[in-house]
Design a protein around this motif. Structure first.
Motif, mmCIF file in Angstrom:
data_model
loop_
_atom_site.group_PDB
_atom_site.id
_atom_site.type_symbol
_atom_site.label_atom_id
_atom_site.label_comp_id
_atom_site.label_asym_id
_atom_site.label_seq_id
_atom_site.Cartn_x
_atom_site.Cartn_y
_atom_site.Cartn_z
ATOM 1 N N TYR A 123 46.386 35.276 43.303
ATOM 2 C CA TYR A 123 47.129 35.679 41.844
ATOM 3 C C TYR A 123 48.156 35.851 41.429
ATOM 4 O O TYR A 123 49.227 35.519 40.325
ATOM 5 C CB TYR A 123 46.012 37.373 41.162
ATOM 6 C CG TYR A 123 44.260 37.271 41.611
ATOM 7 C CD1 TYR A 123 43.659 37.019 40.262
ATOM 8 C CD2 TYR A 123 43.733 37.896 42.714
ATOM 9 C CE1 TYR A 123 43.197 36.699 39.794
ATOM 10 C CE2 TYR A 123 42.575 37.524 42.335
ATOM 11 C CZ TYR A 123 42.265 37.432 40.560
ATOM 12 O OH TYR A 123 40.492 37.327 41.375
ATOM 13 N N GLU A 124 49.351 36.080 42.513
ATOM 14 C CA GLU A 124 50.720 35.801 42.550
ATOM 15 C C GLU A 124 50.995 34.257 41.563
ATOM 16 O O GLU A 124 52.003 33.849 40.140
ATOM 17 C CB GLU A 124 51.519 35.912 43.520
ATOM 18 C CG GLU A 124 51.537 37.777 43.721
ATOM 19 C CD GLU A 124 52.240 38.594 45.053
ATOM 20 O OE1 GLU A 124 52.243 37.299 45.820
ATOM 21 O OE2 GLU A 124 52.036 38.961 44.896
ATOM 22 N N GLU A 125 50.356 33.548 42.290
ATOM 23 C CA GLU A 125 50.580 31.792 41.919
ATOM 24 C C GLU A 125 50.158 31.971 40.911
ATOM 25 O O GLU A 125 50.568 31.360 39.550
ATOM 26 C CB GLU A 125 50.094 31.168 42.889
ATOM 27 C CG GLU A 125 50.550 29.421 42.210
ATOM 28 C CD GLU A 125 50.241 28.412 43.298
ATOM 29 O OE1 GLU A 125 49.988 28.894 45.034
ATOM 30 O OE2 GLU A 125 50.554 26.892 42.500
ATOM 31 N N ALA A 126 48.969 32.238 39.817
ATOM 32 C CA ALA A 126 48.111 32.225 38.846
ATOM 33 C C ALA A 126 49.665 32.701 37.493
ATOM 34 O O ALA A 126 48.766 32.539 36.928
ATOM 35 C CB ALA A 126 46.711 32.968 39.159
ATOM 36 N N HIS A 127 49.787 33.522 38.078
ATOM 37 C CA HIS A 127 50.636 34.485 37.028
ATOM 38 C C HIS A 127 51.749 33.485 36.475
ATOM 39 O O HIS A 127 52.077 32.993 35.394
ATOM 40 C CB HIS A 127 51.307 36.074 37.652
ATOM 41 C CG HIS A 127 52.134 36.459 36.619
ATOM 42 N ND1 HIS A 127 52.250 37.310 35.832
ATOM 43 C CD2 HIS A 127 53.246 36.635 36.804
ATOM 44 C CE1 HIS A 127 52.826 37.789 34.966
ATOM 45 N NE2 HIS A 127 53.883 36.792 35.959
ATOM 46 N N LEU A 128 52.170 32.707 37.911
ATOM 47 C CA LEU A 128 53.602 32.088 37.793
ATOM 48 C C LEU A 128 53.148 30.787 37.249
ATOM 49 O O LEU A 128 53.871 30.431 35.506
ATOM 50 C CB LEU A 128 54.232 31.351 38.926
ATOM 51 C CG LEU A 128 54.662 32.808 40.151
ATOM 52 C CD1 LEU A 128 55.729 32.148 41.200
ATOM 53 C CD2 LEU A 128 56.074 32.992 38.824
ATOM 54 N N SER A 167 45.156 37.897 35.518
ATOM 55 C CA SER A 167 46.234 37.687 37.248
ATOM 56 C C SER A 167 46.921 39.214 37.539
ATOM 57 O O SER A 167 47.035 40.491 38.372
ATOM 58 C CB SER A 167 47.369 36.978 36.933
ATOM 59 O OG SER A 167 48.575 36.936 36.926
ATOM 60 N N ASN A 168 47.268 39.910 36.089
ATOM 61 C CA ASN A 168 48.438 41.163 36.355
ATOM 62 C C ASN A 168 47.266 41.590 37.400
ATOM 63 O O ASN A 168 47.637 43.345 38.084
ATOM 64 C CB ASN A 168 48.476 41.890 35.297
ATOM 65 C CG ASN A 168 50.102 40.621 34.917
ATOM 66 O OD1 ASN A 168 50.527 40.272 35.782
ATOM 67 N ND2 ASN A 168 50.276 40.548 33.059
#
Ligand SMILES: [Fe+2]
Ligand SMILES: [Fe+2]
Length: 171
Positions: A123-128, A167-168
Motif C-alpha cells: 500500500y505504501e508503494e501504491a500510494h507513491l 492506499s491511505n
C-alpha cells in the motif's frame, strides 16, 4: 427494470436498475454512466504530437500500475487485500485499454513489476504510484490541447485519487 448504461470514460456496458455510484469497470464517477442510446463513441481521437506523447506516457503508467497490482494480488497476505488489489488491477487495465483506443494503437506488452512482501509496504508503494499518476494527469490535462484528452486525463486523475485514498486507509 434493468437497463443498459454505458460509461462515457471506458465504454463498458453496465446492466442495472439504478445508475451505479461508480463505473464498476474503470471506477469513473456515476455521472459518466449514460443511457446506452445516448452514449457517444469518441473512438480514436485525432490529436497533436504533444497530446499523443502524453497519452503514451499515461499508457506506460497504467500498464506499470496494472502489473504492479497484479503482483500485489498474487501475493497478498489475506483475501481482503487480495480482493482490493484484484479490483485495482482490472481498473488500471481498463485505463490502459482506454488510452490505447484513444491513440489508435494496440495494447503494449506487459512490463515486469515486482512488489513488496508485506501488504503494508504494498500500500505504501501504491500510494507513491497513485500520487505520481495524479500529478501527471493534472499537469498534463492543463497542457494538452484536445478536449477529449483533457477530459479523460481529468477523469483518470479523479479515479486515481480514489485509489490513493484506498492506499491511505490500508497502509
Ligand atoms: Fe468506466
Ligand atoms: Fe489508472
Amino acid at each position: 427494470m434493468m437497463k443498459p448504461m454505458r460509461c462515457q470514460v471506458c465504454g463498458e456496458v453496465y446492466l442495472g436498475d439504478e445508475v451505479p455510484d461508480r463505473c464498476p469497470f474503470c471506477g469513473a464517477a456515476g455521472k459518466q454512466m449514460v443511457s446506452a442510446a445516448e452514449w457517444i463513441d469518441y473512438g480514436k481521437v485525432d490529436m497533436n504530437d504533444f497530446d499523443m506523447e502524453q497519452c503514451r506516457t499515461a499508457l506506460g503508467f497504467e500498464i506499470s500500475n496494472a502489473t504492479f497490482y497484479k503482483c500485489c494480488a498474487g501475493k497478498a497476505e489475506n483475501i481482503f487485500n487480495q480482493a482490493i488489489f484484484k479490483r485495482l488491477t482490472k481498473q488500471e487495465m481498463e485505463h490502459a485499454e482506454l488510452l490505447a483506443n484513444m491513440m489508435g494503437v494496440d495494447m503494449p506488452d506487459f512490463t515486469e513489476e515486482s512488489c513488496p512482501d508485506t501488504d503494508k509496504e504494498k500500500y505504501e508503494e501504491a500510494h507513491l504510484r497513485e500520487h505520481r499518476a495524479i500529478k501527471f494527469y493534472l499537469e498534463s490535462a492543463a497542457k494538452c490541447e484536445n478536449p477529449r484528452v483533457k477530459e479523460i486525463f481529468r477523469a483518470l486523475s479523479e479515479i486515481e485519487t480514489e485509489h490513493l485514498q484506498i492506499s491511505n486507509v490500508y497502509r
